[in-house]
Design a protein around this motif. Structure first.
Motif, PDB file in Angstrom:
ATOM      1  N   ALA A   1     -28.464 -34.056  22.896  1.00 54.29           N
ATOM      2  CA  ALA A   1     -27.048 -34.091  22.599  1.00 54.29           C
ATOM      3  C   ALA A   1     -26.620 -32.999  21.693  1.00 54.29           C
ATOM      4  O   ALA A   1     -25.528 -32.326  21.728  1.00 54.29           O
ATOM      5  CB  ALA A   1     -26.640 -35.260  21.759  1.00 54.29           C
ATOM      6  N   LEU A   2     -27.469 -32.564  20.682  1.00 52.86           N
ATOM      7  CA  LEU A   2     -27.056 -31.373  19.813  1.00 52.86           C
ATOM      8  C   LEU A   2     -26.852 -30.123  20.818  1.00 52.86           C
ATOM      9  O   LEU A   2     -26.072 -29.403  20.609  1.00 52.86           O
ATOM     10  CB  LEU A   2     -27.908 -31.256  18.783  1.00 52.86           C
ATOM     11  N   ILE A   3     -27.676 -30.009  21.759  1.00 48.80           N
ATOM     12  CA  ILE A   3     -27.834 -28.835  22.737  1.00 48.80           C
ATOM     13  C   ILE A   3     -26.463 -28.736  23.530  1.00 48.80           C
ATOM     14  O   ILE A   3     -25.994 -27.576  23.696  1.00 48.80           O
ATOM     15  CB  ILE A   3     -28.988 -28.792  23.712  1.00 48.80           C
ATOM     16  N   ALA A   4     -26.041 -29.865  24.000  1.00 52.44           N
ATOM     17  CA  ALA A   4     -24.952 -30.256  24.628  1.00 52.44           C
ATOM     18  C   ALA A   4     -23.807 -29.789  23.466  1.00 52.44           C
ATOM     19  O   ALA A   4     -22.746 -29.138  24.248  1.00 52.44           O
ATOM     20  CB  ALA A   4     -24.920 -31.425  25.255  1.00 52.44           C
ATOM     21  N   MET A   5     -23.677 -30.370  22.451  1.00 55.81           N
ATOM     22  CA  MET A   5     -22.541 -30.191  21.711  1.00 55.81           C
ATOM     23  C   MET A   5     -22.420 -28.682  21.066  1.00 55.81           C
ATOM     24  O   MET A   5     -21.443 -28.186  21.051  1.00 55.81           O
ATOM     25  CB  MET A   5     -22.708 -31.209  20.481  1.00 55.81           C
ATOM     26  N   GLY A   6     -23.787 -27.983  21.164  1.00 57.96           N
ATOM     27  CA  GLY A   6     -23.701 -26.672  20.474  1.00 57.96           C
ATOM     28  C   GLY A   6     -23.139 -25.810  21.896  1.00 57.96           C
ATOM     29  O   GLY A   6     -22.473 -24.894  21.545  1.00 57.96           O
ATOM     30  N   ILE A   7     -23.284 -26.165  23.136  1.00 56.98           N
ATOM     31  CA  ILE A   7     -22.640 -25.496  24.287  1.00 56.98           C
ATOM     32  C   ILE A   7     -21.131 -25.838  24.246  1.00 56.98           C
ATOM     33  O   ILE A   7     -20.201 -24.983  24.297  1.00 56.98           O
ATOM     34  CB  ILE A   7     -23.346 -26.037  25.725  1.00 56.98           C
ATOM     35  N   VAL A   8     -20.608 -26.907  23.842  1.00 52.26           N
ATOM     36  CA  VAL A   8     -19.228 -26.951  23.743  1.00 52.26           C
ATOM     37  C   VAL A   8     -18.528 -26.487  22.811  1.00 52.26           C
ATOM     38  O   VAL A   8     -17.455 -25.814  22.997  1.00 52.26           O
ATOM     39  CB  VAL A   8     -19.337 -28.941  23.498  1.00 52.26           C
ATOM     40  N   ALA A   9     -19.253 -26.372  21.604  1.00 54.87           N
ATOM     41  CA  ALA A   9     -18.596 -25.454  20.420  1.00 54.87           C
ATOM     42  C   ALA A   9     -18.516 -24.063  20.967  1.00 54.87           C
ATOM     43  O   ALA A   9     -17.500 -23.614  20.395  1.00 54.87           O
ATOM     44  CB  ALA A   9     -19.567 -25.736  19.258  1.00 54.87           C
ATOM     45  N   ALA A  10     -19.645 -23.519  21.420  1.00 55.16           N
ATOM     46  CA  ALA A  10     -19.398 -22.243  21.723  1.00 55.16           C
ATOM     47  C   ALA A  10     -18.409 -21.703  22.930  1.00 55.16           C
ATOM     48  O   ALA A  10     -17.711 -20.875  22.840  1.00 55.16           O
ATOM     49  CB  ALA A  10     -20.887 -21.717  22.373  1.00 55.16           C
ATOM     50  N   LEU A  11     -18.155 -22.841  23.685  1.00 54.54           N
ATOM     51  CA  LEU A  11     -17.114 -22.713  24.555  1.00 54.54           C
ATOM     52  C   LEU A  11     -15.759 -22.727  24.072  1.00 54.54           C
ATOM     53  O   LEU A  11     -14.948 -22.017  24.597  1.00 54.54           O
ATOM     54  CB  LEU A  11     -17.259 -23.883  25.736  1.00 54.54           C
ATOM     55  N   GLY A  12     -15.491 -23.283  23.004  1.00 55.19           N
ATOM     56  CA  GLY A  12     -14.544 -22.970  21.891  1.00 55.19           C
ATOM     57  C   GLY A  12     -14.115 -21.980  21.688  1.00 55.19           C
ATOM     58  O   GLY A  12     -13.035 -21.220  21.704  1.00 55.19           O
ATOM     59  N   GLY A  13     -15.505 -21.075  21.300  1.00 53.36           N
ATOM     60  CA  GLY A  13     -15.205 -19.535  20.778  1.00 53.36           C
ATOM     61  C   GLY A  13     -14.697 -18.765  22.162  1.00 53.36           C
ATOM     62  O   GLY A  13     -14.050 -17.775  22.017  1.00 53.36           O
ATOM     63  N   VAL A  14     -15.065 -19.052  23.376  1.00 55.81           N
ATOM     64  CA  VAL A  14     -14.698 -18.361  24.656  1.00 55.81           C
ATOM     65  C   VAL A  14     -13.455 -18.659  24.874  1.00 55.81           C
ATOM     66  O   VAL A  14     -12.732 -17.541  25.323  1.00 55.81           O
ATOM     67  CB  VAL A  14     -15.547 -18.700  25.717  1.00 55.81           C
ATOM     68  N   ALA A  15     -12.857 -19.584  24.612  1.00 54.83           N
ATOM     69  CA  ALA A  15     -11.442 -20.107  24.731  1.00 54.83           C
ATOM     70  C   ALA A  15     -10.598 -19.135  24.181  1.00 54.83           C
ATOM     71  O   ALA A  15      -9.585 -18.733  24.512  1.00 54.83           O
ATOM     72  CB  ALA A  15     -11.228 -21.360  24.583  1.00 54.83           C
ATOM     73  N   SER A  16     -10.896 -19.032  22.700  1.00 53.64           N
ATOM     74  CA  SER A  16     -10.248 -18.153  21.873  1.00 53.64           C
ATOM     75  C   SER A  16     -10.321 -16.961  22.059  1.00 53.64           C
ATOM     76  O   SER A  16      -9.131 -15.963  21.986  1.00 53.64           O
ATOM     77  CB  SER A  16     -10.859 -18.514  20.232  1.00 53.64           C
ATOM     78  N   PHE A  17     -11.220 -16.397  22.629  1.00 51.04           N
ATOM     79  CA  PHE A  17     -11.553 -14.921  22.917  1.00 51.04           C
ATOM     80  C   PHE A  17     -10.398 -14.498  24.030  1.00 51.04           C
ATOM     81  O   PHE A  17      -9.998 -13.444  23.874  1.00 51.04           O
ATOM     82  CB  PHE A  17     -13.024 -14.702  23.293  1.00 51.04           C
ATOM     83  N   PHE A  18     -10.515 -15.436  24.998  1.00 54.07           N
ATOM     84  CA  PHE A  18      -9.691 -14.837  26.191  1.00 54.07           C
ATOM     85  C   PHE A  18      -8.264 -15.163  25.770  1.00 54.07           C
ATOM     86  O   PHE A  18      -7.152 -14.723  26.383  1.00 54.07           O
ATOM     87  CB  PHE A  18      -9.948 -15.692  27.605  1.00 54.07           C
ATOM     88  N   GLY A  19      -7.951 -16.473  25.245  1.00 55.86           N
ATOM     89  CA  GLY A  19      -6.547 -16.777  24.971  1.00 55.86           C
ATOM     90  C   GLY A  19      -5.812 -16.092  23.834  1.00 55.86           C
ATOM     91  O   GLY A  19      -4.536 -16.030  23.780  1.00 55.86           O
ATOM     92  N   LEU A  20      -6.530 -15.110  22.887  1.00 54.34           N
ATOM     93  CA  LEU A  20      -6.105 -14.853  21.858  1.00 54.34           C
ATOM     94  C   LEU A  20      -5.842 -13.388  22.025  1.00 54.34           C
ATOM     95  O   LEU A  20      -5.659 -12.490  21.104  1.00 54.34           O
ATOM     96  CB  LEU A  20      -6.929 -14.873  20.419  1.00 54.34           C
ATOM     97  N   SER A  21      -5.926 -12.732  23.205  1.00 55.45           N
ATOM     98  CA  SER A  21      -5.826 -11.210  23.212  1.00 55.45           C
ATOM     99  C   SER A  21      -4.554 -10.692  22.844  1.00 55.45           C
ATOM    100  O   SER A  21      -3.544 -11.283  23.575  1.00 55.45           O
ATOM    101  CB  SER A  21      -6.540 -10.794  24.665  1.00 55.45           C
ATOM    102  N   GLY A  22      -4.297  -9.834  22.222  1.00 58.35           N
ATOM    103  CA  GLY A  22      -2.801  -9.485  21.765  1.00 58.35           C
ATOM    104  C   GLY A  22      -2.308 -10.282  20.867  1.00 58.35           C
ATOM    105  O   GLY A  22      -1.122  -9.929  20.607  1.00 58.35           O
ATOM    106  N   GLN A  23      -2.834 -11.230  20.313  1.00 54.64           N
ATOM    107  CA  GLN A  23      -2.199 -12.147  19.372  1.00 54.64           C
ATOM    108  C   GLN A  23      -1.825 -11.465  18.148  1.00 54.64           C
ATOM    109  O   GLN A  23      -2.390 -10.780  17.555  1.00 54.64           O
ATOM    110  CB  GLN A  23      -2.992 -13.383  19.133  1.00 54.64           C
ATOM    111  N   ARG A  24      -0.297 -11.742  17.758  1.00 52.78           N
ATOM    112  CA  ARG A  24      -0.038 -11.075  16.415  1.00 52.78           C
ATOM    113  C   ARG A  24       1.027 -12.407  15.764  1.00 52.78           C
ATOM    114  O   ARG A  24       1.494 -13.337  16.262  1.00 52.78           O
ATOM    115  CB  ARG A  24       1.394 -10.199  16.892  1.00 52.78           C
ATOM    116  N   ARG A  25       0.323 -12.331  14.464  1.00 56.37           N
ATOM    117  CA  ARG A  25       0.547 -13.405  13.780  1.00 56.37           C
ATOM    118  C   ARG A  25       2.176 -13.207  12.813  1.00 56.37           C
ATOM    119  O   ARG A  25       2.178 -12.099  12.450  1.00 56.37           O
ATOM    120  CB  ARG A  25      -0.311 -13.614  12.774  1.00 56.37           C
TER     121      ARG A  25
END
Length: 470
Positions: free
Chosen positions: A437-461
């Protein structure tokens, strides 16, 4: 009005009282979420609950909270935020008493569901009242105090819960909610002015009903399936029914347009969508870990409830202590890298957690995993909400914050529903499914980082958008 009367009114309704009320009300949710995890093994042993019933002790609370938190904010906007905070807090306190006095598992589950409804009413209105009571830098300081109080509550709660379970039994963990509820209600009724904003209200009762029924059916189906990973007839029917209801929810929300509880047009924004996907994945994985780690330490590691509570203490201290520094770092370099690297580090911490065994030292096996997860969460938590708010127009910030908060709970709801096979095991037999379960959740958490990387390109706050996550 005379000068003396005006002075008395200002003293009676000083913003500091709103802060006291907000901290007391919000602490109900912070404490309850942290304290229950160390009590679950005792609840299972005392009530004879099976794996699915243990899952529902957690999800009976998370389901109404995730489904109704946006409606709770809208009710406050429409009818009065103080009114609905008092209603929600009173319901939470009464439900806590029901949980403490419950003589059966079914009454406990009913009390947990009522707690979730109460939290969905009190949380958004607590923060809305606090946000409106202050301006400028004072608002930032007040929200910082509110967030720090939440972190302290979450840090102390597992240790206090472990001590209570060990000396007085698991029902005692619910009694401690009652003083917090009483203080919040008393201050709200005597020291806080009523506030409403009907123009902001989105009383989408139909959407809330469809979301609650759909999530409930889907969660029940996933819970049945996860115990043995077998798709029984009941599991298949409830999963199909849940999917149909959730599809109906999406179609209904689309038909309402801007008047919907969840305006689907928001998701046309790539940045906003990726941030909410990251929230769903990261908080789902983290919420599952916070359930499984103390559960496994007690069931397989031989820890007492107090020791299990102590094991999580570094996590809250590190997140609370490091978050301000990480927030300043994100201000300087932008949110993309912290929100990419943070979830990946959390994933690495979850992988490290697979080393937890029944005969190993806490400091060499459990602590490194908790330390790494803490650093990853500290990196991600601070810039998350401010970046979500900067991704939408100013008039949409309340909706965006509420939706992001709801998705964080929804992630935990789904992950807990999938942990049946782990929670069904006992003793050393628990360690292998725990590691998987921890391995599966670790992959899920890391995929969250991938989503941020591709979604936040050029983000201005926007430089002035900075609120803490509920």
């Amino acid at each position: 009005m005379s000068a003396r009367a005006r002075e008395g009114s200002r003293s009676r309704h000083h913003p500091g009282w709103t802060l006291v009320m907000s901290v007391a009300a919000s602490s109900l949710s912070f404490i309850d979420g942290s304290i229950l995890n160390v009590a679950l093994p005792a609840i299972r042993e005392s009530t004879g609950a099976n794996a699915a019933e243990v899952q529902w002790v957690v999800n009976g609370y998370m389901l109404p909270l995730a489904a109704l938190i946006l409606l709770g904010g809208a009710l406050g906007d429409h009818h009065g935020r103080r009114l609905w905070l008092v209603i929600g807090t009173a319901l939470f306190g009464a439900a806590s008493l029901l949980c403490a006095l419950s003589g059966s598992l079914h009454l406990l589950l009913a009390g947990r569901a009522l707690q979730g409804i109460g939290a969905a009413l009190l949380l958004p209105n607590s923060l809305a009242l606090l946000n409106g009571a202050y301006e400028g830098e004072a608002r930032g300081r007040a929200i910082g105090i509110w967030a720090a109080a939440g972190a302290i509550s979450a840090a102390i709660a597992p240790l206090l819960g472990g001590w209570l379970v060990e000396h007085f039994g698991w029902p005692s963990i619910f009694y401690i909610n009652i003083p917090f509820a009483a203080v919040a209600i008393l201050v709200a009724l005597t020291r806080v002015e009523e506030v409403s904003d009907p123009g902001k209200a989105r009383l989408d009762i139909g959407g809330a009903t469809l979301a609650t029924l759909g999530l409930g059916a889907a969660t029940y189906g996933l819970t049945l399936w996860s115990e043995k990973f077998a798709l029984t007839t009941t599991a298949a029917i409830t999963l199909a029914g849940g999917a149909a209801l959730l599809l109906a929810f999406l179609l209904y929300e689309r038909s309402l347009g801007d008047k919907a509880m969840v305006p689907l047009a928001l998701f046309k924004n790539r940045c906003f969508t990726s941030l909410n996907l990251m929230t769903f994945l990261l908080y789902g994985a983290f919420g599952g870990a916070m359930l499984l780690i103390p559960f496994t330490l007690i069931e397989a590691g031989g820890y007492s409830p107090i020791e299990a509570g102590l094991s999580l203490l570094p996590l809250s201290i590190l997140i609370g202590g490091a978050s301000p520094t990480m927030g300043k770092l994100a201000e300087r370099i932008g949110p993309r890298w912290p929100l990419t690297i943070g979830p990946i580090i959390v994933g690495a911490g979850l992988f490290l957690g697979t080393r937890i065994a029944s005969d190993q030292s806490y400091w060499t096996h459990a602590f490194p995993a908790i330390l790494v997860m803490s650093l990853g969460m500290a990196l991600a938590v601070a810039p998350l909400t401010s970046t979500v708010l900067s991704a939408v127009d100013r008039h949409q910030t309340g909706m965006a914050s509420g939706l992001n908060s709801a998705l964080s709970r929804l992630g935990s709801l789904i992950v807990v529903a999938l942990l049946g096979a782990v929670l069904a095991a006992k003793g050393e037999a628990l360690l292998q499914p725990f590691s998987h379960a921890l391995i599966a959740m670790g992959i899920v958490a890391a995929l969250g980082g991938v989503a941020s990387f591709f979604g936040l390109s050029g983000q201005r706050r926007h430089p002035d958008s900075g609120q803490e996550k509920e």
